[in-house]
Design an enzyme around this catalytic site. Structure first.
Site: not given
Ligand code: NAP
Length: 257
Positions: A148, A161, A165
């Site tokens: 991401s 998160y 990533k």
């Protein structure tokens, strides 16, 4: 007639019953691969298979099974069954990603942190570990990890998160180097904001969407299909000399480290 870019290849795509994963699975199948789709729920697998069948992608090119990316036994069964039914795994797309926590990073409960790392990072490691020996025996293969832009530029409220990533950027580099002698290429796709259920919280409210679109050079969020071609390219012979790279598909969203 020109041979399809992925003809004869067998591909496993995780979390592929909707959104980016489904678009990738569809594209790999259209480009000639036999694709095994998967996600946590049988109903999602059945619905996605129904959709793909209606588009003309038959049993010979797409099959599916349940696989929770946070369960090691599911990951092993996914690879085992693919090997049993197709005799090979040439392409792995590790696409599962979750973000069960929003807030300040240090307020993230340990269980949520563990879940994020189990699904987003450990599953990619375990899957690579499962498929690499088979790819090596076949003389090569291609692994794509779905990261991401949050891995480059941590996003507000989704710190854990974003960190997971960022870990995939490192995993891509280290696996690319270690697997290069076996002709197994490892690359990463880093999507920007793509219109799926996963990201809907950041674009469904009109004012928030306008602010978001102002930060994107192309002035719009992306579509899952706009990620799929990049993955197919990375798995194709056209990318035969590309490994260890992360390709950002983000419409010009400013996100470099
Ligand atoms: P999505 O549209 O919400 O689709 C999620 C898919 O994952 C569904 O098929 C779901 O099916 C499956 N899934 C959820 N949890 C799973 C698990 N633990 N194990 C296996 N399958 C699971 O999501 P998406 O936006 O396409 O996201 C796909 C990937 O792209 C993720 O890694 C995400 O981090 C990344 N990404 C997305 C965006 C974006 O803007 N959308 C941006 C950057 C990166 P079931 O419910 O049946 O499990």
């Amino acid at each position: 007639m020109q041979r399809a870019a992925l003809a004869g290849k067998v591909a496993v795509v995780t979390a592929s019953t909707q959104g980016i994963g489904l678009a990738i699975a569809r594209r790999l199948a259209r480009d000639g691969a036999r694709v095994v789709i998967s996600s946590r729920k049988q109903a999602s697998v059945d619905r996605a298979l129904g959709l793909l069948r209606a588009e003309g992608l038959g049993l010979e090119c797409v099959s599916g099974r349940v696989c929770h990316a946070g369960k090691r036994e599911d990951l092993a069964a996914l690879v085992d069954e693919t090997l049993r039914s197709h005799g090979a795994v040439d392409v792995l797309v590790s696409n599962a990603g979750v973000s069960p926590f929003a807030g300040r990073t240090l307020d993230c409960p340990e269980e949520a942190w563990d879940k994020i790392f189990e699904v987003n990072v450990k599953a990619a490691f375990l899957l690579a570990k499962l498929v690499a020996p088979h790819m090596e025996r076949r003389g090569g293969g291609s692994i794509v990890l779905v990261g991401s832009i949050a891995g480059y530029h941590p996003m507000p409220a989704i710190g854990p998160y974003s960190v997971s990533k960022a870990a995939l950027l490192g995993l891509t580099k280290v696996l690319a180097r270690e697997l290069a002698p076996a002709n197994v290429r490892v690359n990463c796709l880093a999507p920007g904001v793509i219109r799926t259920g996963f990201s809907s919280a950041v674009w469904s409210e009109p004012a928030a969407r306008r602010r978001l679109e102002e930060a994107i050079d192309m002035g719009r969020i992306g579509e899952p299909e706009e990620c799929a071609g990049t993955v197919s390219f990375l798995c194709s012979p056209d990318a035969a000399y590309i490994t260890g790279e992360t390709i950002v598909v983000a419409g010009g969203f400013h996100c470099r480290l």
